[in-house]
Write a protein that holds these residues in place. Structure first.
Motif, mmCIF file in Angstrom:
data_model
loop_
_atom_site.group_PDB
_atom_site.id
_atom_site.type_symbol
_atom_site.label_atom_id
_atom_site.label_comp_id
_atom_site.label_asym_id
_atom_site.label_seq_id
_atom_site.Cartn_x
_atom_site.Cartn_y
_atom_site.Cartn_z
ATOM 1 N N ILE A 1 0.832 -1.336 0.068
ATOM 2 C CA ILE A 1 0.048 -0.157 0.089
ATOM 3 C C ILE A 1 0.888 1.074 0.119
ATOM 4 N N GLY A 2 0.601 2.037 -0.955
ATOM 5 C CA GLY A 2 1.260 3.418 -1.121
ATOM 6 C C GLY A 2 0.647 4.515 -0.819
ATOM 7 N N LEU A 3 1.070 5.534 0.157
ATOM 8 C CA LEU A 3 0.211 6.470 0.497
ATOM 9 C C LEU A 3 0.383 7.755 -0.541
ATOM 10 N N VAL A 4 -0.587 8.271 -0.963
ATOM 11 C CA VAL A 4 -0.323 9.282 -1.993
ATOM 12 C C VAL A 4 -0.318 10.676 -1.384
ATOM 13 N N THR A 5 0.702 11.454 -1.424
ATOM 14 C CA THR A 5 0.779 12.883 -0.899
ATOM 15 C C THR A 5 1.236 13.947 -1.781
ATOM 16 N N ASP A 6 1.032 15.146 -1.502
ATOM 17 C CA ASP A 6 1.496 16.262 -2.212
ATOM 18 C C ASP A 6 3.093 16.429 -1.913
ATOM 19 N N ILE A 7 3.892 16.784 -2.575
ATOM 20 C CA ILE A 7 5.104 17.279 -2.398
ATOM 21 C C ILE A 7 5.311 18.978 -1.707
ATOM 22 N N GLY A 8 6.189 19.058 -0.973
ATOM 23 C CA GLY A 8 6.447 20.436 -0.668
ATOM 24 C C GLY A 8 6.232 20.570 1.028
ATOM 25 N N GLY A 9 5.962 19.466 1.695
ATOM 26 C CA GLY A 9 5.720 19.500 3.170
ATOM 27 C C GLY A 9 6.874 19.495 3.977
ATOM 28 N N PRO A 10 6.808 19.528 5.166
ATOM 29 C CA PRO A 10 8.032 19.511 6.062
ATOM 30 C C PRO A 10 8.694 18.453 6.221
ATOM 31 N N ALA A 11 10.095 18.599 6.055
ATOM 32 C CA ALA A 11 10.877 17.365 6.205
ATOM 33 C C ALA A 11 11.058 16.855 7.680
ATOM 34 N N LEU A 12 10.823 17.477 8.544
ATOM 35 C CA LEU A 12 10.919 17.136 10.034
ATOM 36 C C LEU A 12 12.321 16.665 10.478
ATOM 37 N N ASP A 13 13.553 17.282 9.657
ATOM 38 C CA ASP A 13 14.765 17.177 10.057
ATOM 39 C C ASP A 13 15.217 18.350 10.473
ATOM 40 N N GLY A 14 14.705 19.482 10.284
ATOM 41 C CA GLY A 14 15.276 20.748 10.547
ATOM 42 C C GLY A 14 15.594 21.676 9.217
ATOM 43 N N SER A 15 15.559 20.799 8.112
ATOM 44 C CA SER A 15 15.877 21.266 6.843
ATOM 45 C C SER A 15 14.658 21.720 6.200
ATOM 46 N N ASP A 16 14.800 23.136 5.174
ATOM 47 C CA ASP A 16 13.768 23.437 4.515
ATOM 48 C C ASP A 16 13.977 22.958 2.971
ATOM 49 N N ARG A 17 12.788 22.224 2.568
ATOM 50 C CA ARG A 17 12.919 21.806 1.224
ATOM 51 C C ARG A 17 12.153 22.476 0.217
#
Length: 158
Positions: A142-158
């Motif tokens: 099962i693959g969960l589909v999401t949009d890109i551009g969310g928070p990385a949660l590792d302190g970096s801004d993507r």
């Protein structure tokens, strides 16, 4: 009229047949109309291709995950809308009937991968219930589909 001798500027004579000075039929193929038609068809397909994607409008949550590689077989997509409606591809399915429909689909498919598109406003409990139905229906990947551009949660801004 017709069957005379024609002299060229070089001095040598050449006898023409019955046709005389009539125009000869053209023995070449004109491909210009063919190219024009192909270009028009190319433009039509380029415009129509983005419209052929299966989709039910939902607000997908944004994550930093990358996209999965594409497959040869058209992916099966199950959508969970904000109002709780479950859809397989573009067909609405009752929750009580979901596992039976998924089992029937799983017998016809070679791949056990399914993509789950859940609206971000749907409670996690409902998403987990649909994932359990997908697993019971015979789909283990099962693959969960999401949009890109969310928070990385590792302190970096993507």
């Amino acid at each position: 009229m017709g069957g005379g001798v024609v002299k060229s500027a070089g001095g040598g004579g050449r006898r023409r047949g019955r046709r005389g000075s009539r125009a000869q039929p053209m023995a070449e193929i004109n491909i210009t109309p063919f190219v024009d038609v192909m270009l028009v068809l190319l433009i039509i397909f380029m415009v129509a291709a983005p419209l052929l994607t299966v989709g039910v409008p939902v607000e997908l949550p944004k994550t930093a995950a990358s996209a999965l590689p594409s497959e040869n077989e058209e992916p099966l997509t199950v959508t969970l809308q904000a109002d709780g409606v479950v859809m397989i591809q573009t067909t609405e399915v009752a929750r009580a009937d979901l596992v039976n429909r998924l089992r029937a689909i799983a017998t016809e498919r070679a791949d056990d991968r399914v993509f789950l598109r859940a609206d971000g406003a749907v409670p996690y409990e409902q998403v987990a219930q649909v994932m359990g139905a997908l697993n019971a229906g015979g789909f283990s990947s099962i693959g969960l589909v999401t949009d890109i551009g969310g928070p990385a949660l590792d302190g970096s801004d993507r």
